[in-house]
Design an enzyme around this catalytic site. Structure first.
Site, PDB file in Angstrom:
ATOM      1  N   HIS A  94       0.768  -1.256   0.089  1.00  0.00           N
ATOM      2  CA  HIS A  94      -0.136  -0.077   0.042  1.00  0.00           C
ATOM      3  C   HIS A  94       0.851   1.404  -0.073  1.00  0.00           C
ATOM      4  O   HIS A  94       0.451   2.193   0.534  1.00  0.00           O
ATOM      5  CB  HIS A  94      -0.899  -0.152   1.103  1.00  0.00           C
ATOM      6  CG  HIS A  94      -1.850  -1.181   1.144  1.00  0.00           C
ATOM      7  ND1 HIS A  94      -3.325  -1.017   0.597  1.00  0.00           N
ATOM      8  CD2 HIS A  94      -1.950  -2.475   1.472  1.00  0.00           C
ATOM      9  CE1 HIS A  94      -3.632  -2.181   0.906  1.00  0.00           C
ATOM     10  NE2 HIS A  94      -2.734  -3.123   1.412  1.00  0.00           N
TER      11      HIS A  94
ATOM     12  N   ASN B 284     -10.151  -3.095   2.358  1.00  0.00           N
ATOM     13  CA  ASN B 284     -10.117  -2.996   0.890  1.00  0.00           C
ATOM     14  C   ASN B 284     -11.213  -2.936   0.207  1.00  0.00           C
ATOM     15  O   ASN B 284     -12.421  -2.758   0.822  1.00  0.00           O
ATOM     16  CB  ASN B 284      -9.283  -4.286   0.586  1.00  0.00           C
ATOM     17  CG  ASN B 284      -7.984  -4.506   0.850  1.00  0.00           C
ATOM     18  OD1 ASN B 284      -7.248  -3.560   1.139  1.00  0.00           O
ATOM     19  ND2 ASN B 284      -7.393  -5.863   0.844  1.00  0.00           N
TER      20      ASN B 284
ATOM     21  N   TYR C 155       0.554  -4.029  12.452  1.00  0.00           N
ATOM     22  CA  TYR C 155       0.296  -2.582  12.009  1.00  0.00           C
ATOM     23  C   TYR C 155       1.458  -1.994  12.969  1.00  0.00           C
ATOM     24  O   TYR C 155       2.233  -0.843  12.523  1.00  0.00           O
ATOM     25  CB  TYR C 155      -0.739  -2.356  11.951  1.00  0.00           C
ATOM     26  CG  TYR C 155      -1.517  -2.681  10.811  1.00  0.00           C
ATOM     27  CD1 TYR C 155      -1.775  -4.368  10.433  1.00  0.00           C
ATOM     28  CD2 TYR C 155      -1.786  -2.015   9.545  1.00  0.00           C
ATOM     29  CE1 TYR C 155      -2.582  -4.789   9.464  1.00  0.00           C
ATOM     30  CE2 TYR C 155      -2.496  -2.595   8.140  1.00  0.00           C
ATOM     31  CZ  TYR C 155      -2.733  -3.860   8.404  1.00  0.00           C
ATOM     32  OH  TYR C 155      -3.157  -4.346   7.108  1.00  0.00           O
TER      33      TYR C 155
HETATM   34 FE1  HDE Z   1      -2.410  -4.775   5.504  1.00  0.00          FE
HETATM   35  N1  HDE Z   1      -0.687  -4.048   6.026  1.00  0.00           N
HETATM   36  N2  HDE Z   1      -1.854  -6.690   6.047  1.00  0.00           N
HETATM   37  N3  HDE Z   1      -4.025  -5.659   4.755  1.00  0.00           N
HETATM   38  N4  HDE Z   1      -3.159  -3.076   4.946  1.00  0.00           N
HETATM   39  C1  HDE Z   1      -0.366  -2.679   5.918  1.00  0.00           C
HETATM   40  O1  HDE Z   1       0.653  -1.451   7.390  1.00  0.00           O
HETATM   41  C2  HDE Z   1      -0.616  -6.841   6.681  1.00  0.00           C
HETATM   42  C3  HDE Z   1      -4.456  -7.047   5.079  1.00  0.00           C
HETATM   43  C4  HDE Z   1      -4.390  -2.934   4.326  1.00  0.00           C
HETATM   44  O2  HDE Z   1      -3.599   3.320   3.958  1.00  0.00           O
HETATM   45  C5  HDE Z   1       0.867  -2.514   6.423  1.00  0.00           C
HETATM   46  O3  HDE Z   1       1.085   0.696   7.689  1.00  0.00           O
HETATM   47  C6  HDE Z   1      -0.434  -8.090   7.192  1.00  0.00           C
HETATM   48  C7  HDE Z   1      -5.891  -7.344   4.807  1.00  0.00           C
HETATM   49  C8  HDE Z   1      -4.410  -1.432   3.831  1.00  0.00           C
HETATM   50  O4  HDE Z   1      -1.726   3.284   5.281  1.00  0.00           O
HETATM   51  C9  HDE Z   1       1.334  -3.750   7.056  1.00  0.00           C
HETATM   52  C10 HDE Z   1      -1.796  -8.904   6.635  1.00  0.00           C
HETATM   53  C11 HDE Z   1      -6.523  -6.085   4.433  1.00  0.00           C
HETATM   54  C12 HDE Z   1      -3.401  -0.856   4.385  1.00  0.00           C
HETATM   55  C13 HDE Z   1       0.346  -4.655   6.624  1.00  0.00           C
HETATM   56  C14 HDE Z   1      -2.353  -8.005   6.021  1.00  0.00           C
HETATM   57  C15 HDE Z   1      -5.399  -5.229   4.471  1.00  0.00           C
HETATM   58  C16 HDE Z   1      -2.360  -1.970   4.868  1.00  0.00           C
HETATM   59  C17 HDE Z   1       2.008  -1.791   5.304  1.00  0.00           C
HETATM   60  C18 HDE Z   1      -2.070 -10.129   6.884  1.00  0.00           C
HETATM   61  C19 HDE Z   1      -7.855  -5.804   4.097  1.00  0.00           C
HETATM   62  C20 HDE Z   1      -2.542   0.440   3.992  1.00  0.00           C
HETATM   63  C21 HDE Z   1       2.078  -0.438   5.719  1.00  0.00           C
HETATM   64  C22 HDE Z   1      -2.316 -10.809   8.102  1.00  0.00           C
HETATM   65  C23 HDE Z   1      -8.759  -6.095   5.329  1.00  0.00           C
HETATM   66  C24 HDE Z   1      -3.039   1.457   4.997  1.00  0.00           C
HETATM   67  C25 HDE Z   1       1.271  -0.544   6.905  1.00  0.00           C
HETATM   68  C26 HDE Z   1      -2.783   2.738   4.775  1.00  0.00           C
HETATM   69  C27 HDE Z   1      -1.010  -1.670   5.123  1.00  0.00           C
HETATM   70  C28 HDE Z   1       0.430  -5.836   7.331  1.00  0.00           C
HETATM   71  C29 HDE Z   1      -3.402  -8.161   5.134  1.00  0.00           C
HETATM   72  C30 HDE Z   1      -5.415  -3.738   4.202  1.00  0.00           C
HETATM   73  C31 HDE Z   1       2.748  -4.335   6.603  1.00  0.00           C
HETATM   74  C32 HDE Z   1       0.507  -8.799   8.010  1.00  0.00           C
HETATM   75  C33 HDE Z   1      -6.487  -8.821   4.852  1.00  0.00           C
HETATM   76  C34 HDE Z   1      -5.556  -0.730   3.479  1.00  0.00           C
HETATM   77  O5  HDE Z   1       1.454  -3.540   8.485  1.00  0.00           O
END
Ligand code: HDE
Length: 746
Positions: free
Chosen positions: A103, A176, A390
């Site tokens: 993202h 999402n 996060y």
């Molecule tokens: Fe994320 N995800 N994610 N994700 N995600 C990040 O956090 C992570 C997942 C989502 O506009 C990171 O600040 C893991 C699902 C959005 O700043 C990080 C897993 C969904 C955004 C991270 C998931 C999301 C992130 C990278 C699996 C939809 C952007 C930078 C367990 C429900 C937020 C940050 C923004 C961002 C980890 C899966 C949505 C790395 C470990 C499922 C919208 O922390």
């Protein structure tokens, strides 16, 4: 002492939170919060400067010359003493923070959330019970795979992260634009992302899943098949951030005052409807305007067209947790709306652009554990992993646990605890006590009992062996992929087929392509056969596959695909869900953009009438001329703001060519013909009046539908007004059933 003109208004007290940037959410709009301790955001802040301020160093020394470094003589060496130069360069050298690993590319806006009806039967959360409150929000949209500098229109999932500044602290719903996910357990997330990102030896491809490692991983991860159908659909090519649905994806809990818990899924339903681009367009836009989505949001909000969504909830009682043939803890499954309807409970409006991209959009830090009392987690193993990830990410991205003090991340309510120090500590806490229990400071801050609104985890009974395993109830990987496929209209299915044909044709390893075709065969025969045909792969012979191969490229492809369905499982008996298709979405010209092609001699009155009608409908327009600047027309002059050389039809939702002598000049221009032909091919509304009807005829092959399906032509004098209105009405609609599309050379 010299004082910056913005500083003189500022409350210089050391009260917690006394100095927040004006870019932070405005607490004044939070009607429900009467807390006298709530930090007041000063109208101006020492952190904010504007162009009219005197130039200073970072510690406020006035600077007399910012154009020349300090030298030993006009032609001599630069002196180490030049602290103005050193400070400026050193600040610049450190101006980037690590981009998000996923993202990375995003754009955001401010706004507010209002509740239609109290949900107090379900939850104690004030944001979901106080209908008088207007809760400030900050929402960041993003692509997942691309780096910060990649293009907005890559085929990708979009992040839809909402931060609500509630009276009980921040609630982040980090979702999402797709309701399900690739994997069921967080432990697989690093592998998924490594496979999707550019391949590590060559750093190719950027912002694209069409490569070997991604499909290698998917083909070995059958649980991803439902998500695969979604990402190959038009959902991953949104027309606008304001035309996307948002989903919390996981099952959460709502907990009421009696301690009763109800499972919940969160939805955001856009009032503009869900609409998409087509792949060819998305690719062109990536070149013409890589900032397409962020520009669209910025311009829309600037012109007063707020983006609006309704918050929807699907709820399920604890007793019904095991009622269905899918597991509600499995993030690769949705709850069909036919089974559990979405109740619309509030509205979110985004109506203010950020003041500063870095301070707000880049530094905003979302965290799935930011929930408020009355909202809690389920045991979805994907959500549980996120609940670790996060905060960990924000610590490395923003460099200090004090990132929560940044204006965009600070809650609007008082923060009081015994946490102290660390890099970049901004709050100046007073007194001797930074521990608890402590009698020296009257036991303050003190815990808040649940009865008085303190957060307490839902006391779910948990009992089981310590084990690395997945429940059998997570085992169906194709049922909901079939449900999604069955629910698509003919053209939507055709787009999925074409997307898979393209993506898998980019995969170099044949075994991976073959494995993918086998998976597709488990979703639908005809889908697999058409993809196999394009890849030169074979499918086991079946009636459907033979029939499909015969029609792979024919005019009737979409029609035949519409009838190709598969019996589903893992969907609570629902075989087809209307809510999953984009076919029945509301359409309107609001927020859309129209190209008006002109040349000298064009009918200016028609253009003016059109512009008026478009403005009234909330649509934007640009005059595309042979050159920039004034164009002499019949009945006046028009100012062209774009030319055929810099305005691709892909950047517009519809095209209009007025009548008049100018049409003759346009008829001779290949670029004008391509503009119309491509708009036709992409299903867009086309309006041609008077002499321009001939231009359109010249641009299209024989057999193209000229008078219906979004083509508004008015050759008759006197009927222009009606024709213009008909055109405006059809601006937001795509017309997939046009004829002779495959013969259009564009
Ligand atoms: Fe994320 N995800 N994610 N994700 N995600 C990040 O956090 C992570 C997942 C989502 O506009 C990171 O600040 C893991 C699902 C959005 O700043 C990080 C897993 C969904 C955004 C991270 C998931 C999301 C992130 C990278 C699996 C939809 C952007 C930078 C367990 C429900 C937020 C940050 C923004 C961002 C980890 C899966 C949505 C790395 C470990 C499922 C919208 O922390």
């Amino acid at each position: 002492m010299f004082m910056n003109k913005n500083q003189k208004d500022v409350d210089q007290s050391d009260k917690v939170g006394s100095a927040m940037g004006s870019s932070a959410p405005k607490p004044t709009s939070m009607k429900g919060n009467k807390n006298p301790e709530q930090p007041q955001i000063p109208a101006s802040s020492p952190l904010r400067t504007d162009d009219s301020s005197p130039l200073t160093t970072n510690v406020g020394q006035p600077i007399a010359d910012d154009q020349n470094s300090l030298k030993a003589g006009e032609r001599g060496p630069v002196l180490l003493e030049d602290y103005v130069l050193r400070e400026k360069l050193q600040h610049f050298d450190h101006e980037r923070i690590p981009e998000r690993i996923v993202h990375a590319r995003g754009a955001a806006a401010h706004g507010y959330f209002e509740l239609y009806e109290s949900l107090q039967d379900l939850t104690t959360a004030k944001v979901l019970t106080d209908t008088s409150a207007q809760t400030p929000v900050f929402v960041r949209f993003s692509t997942v795979a691309g780096s910060r500098g990649s293009a907005d229109t890559a085929r990708d999932v979009r992040g839809f992260a909402v931060k609500m500044y509630t009276p009980e602290g921040n609630w982040d719903l980090v979702g999402n634009n797709i309701p399900v996910f690739f994997i069921q357990d967080a432990i697989k997330f690093p592998d998924l992302i490594h496979a999707a990102k550019p391949e590590p030896d060559r750093e190719i491809p950027q912002a694209a899943t069409a490569h070997d490692t991604f499909y290698d991983f998917l083909s070995l991860t059958p649980e991803s098949m439902h998500m695969l159908m979604w990402i190959m659909s038009d959902r991953t090519l949104p027309r606008s951030f304001g035309m996307m649905e948002g989903f919390g994806v996981h099952t959460f809990r709502l907990v009421n005052a009696a301690g009763k818990s109800t499972f919940v899924k969160f939805h955001w339903k856009p009032l503009l409807g869900v609409h998409s681009l087509v792949w060819d367009e998305a690719q062109q836009i990536a070149g013409h305007d890589p900032d397409f989505h962020r520009r669209d949001m910025w311009d829309s909000i600037k012109m007063g067209n707020a983006f609006e969504w309704e918050l929807g909830i699907q709820t399920l009682s604890e007793e019904d947790e095991q009622k269905f043939d899918f597991d509600i803890l499995d993030a690769t499954k949705l709850w069909p709306e036919e089974l559990l309807p979405v109740r619309r409970v509030g509205k979110m409006t985004l109506n203010r652009n950020p003041d500063n991209y870095f301070a707000e959009t880049e530094q905003v830090a979302f965290n799935t554990t930011n929930v408020v009392p009355g909202i809690d987690f389920s045991n979805d193993p994907l959500l549980q992993g996120r609940n670790f990830s996060y905060l960990d990410t924000q610590l490395s991205r923003l460099g200090s646990p004090n990132f929560t003090e940044l204006p965009i991340n600070r809650p609007l309510v008082q923060v009081s605890n015994n946490q102290r120090d660390a890099q970049m500590r901004y709050t100046i806490n007073k007194g001797r006590v930074s521990y608890a229990p402590a009698s020296l400071d009257g036991h303050s801050p003190d815990e808040v009992t649940p009865a008085r609104g303190g957060f307490t985890s839902y006391p779910e009974r948990v009992n089981g062996p310590k084990i690395r395993a997945r429940s059998q109830s997570f085992n169906d990987h194709y049922g909901q992929a079939k449900l999604f496929w069955n629910s698509m209209s003919g053209p939507e299915k055709e787009h999925i087929v074409k997307a898979l044909q393209f993506e898998l044709s980019m995969v170099e390893t044949r075994a991976v392509r073959q494995r993918m075709v086998e998976h597709l065969g488990k979703v639908n025969d005809m889908l697999a056969a058409q993809v196999a045909a394009a890849l030169g792969e074979t499918m086991p012979e079946s009636d459907a596959s033979t029939k499909a191969r015969g029609t792979a490229d024919s005019v009737d492809g979409a029609k035949q695909l519409a009838d190709a369905t598969s019996p589903t499982t893992a969907s609570g008996g629902v075989q087809q869900s209307k809510a999953l298709s984009m076919e029945n979405q509301p359409t309107s010209p609001k927020g859309r953009k129209v190209a008006i092609l002109v040349a000298a001699g064009i009918d200016v009155n028609q253009v003016k009438q059109l512009q008026q009608a478009l403005t009234k409908a909330g649509a934007m327009s640009e005059i595309v001329g042979p050159h920039l600047g004034m164009i002499a027309g019949d009945g006046g002059e028009l100012e062209a703001t774009k030319t055929l050389a810099n305005a691709s039809p892909a950047l517009f939702d519809a095209v209009f060519v007025p009548g008049g002598k100018g049409a003759e000049a346009l008829k001779k221009k290949g670029d004008a013909q391509v503009f119309l032909a491509q708009s036709y091919k992409h299903g867009k509304a086309i309006g041609v009046l008077g002499e321009s009807v001939e231009l359109l005829k010249k641009a299209l092959p024989d057999g193209a539908s000229l008078t219906k399906m979004g083509v508004v032509s008015g050759a008759d004098a006197g009927k222009e007004k009606q024709a213009i209105q008909n055109f405006v009405d059809s601006v937001g609609t795509r017309h997939w059933s046009r004829t002779a599309l495959e013969h259009v050379a564009a």
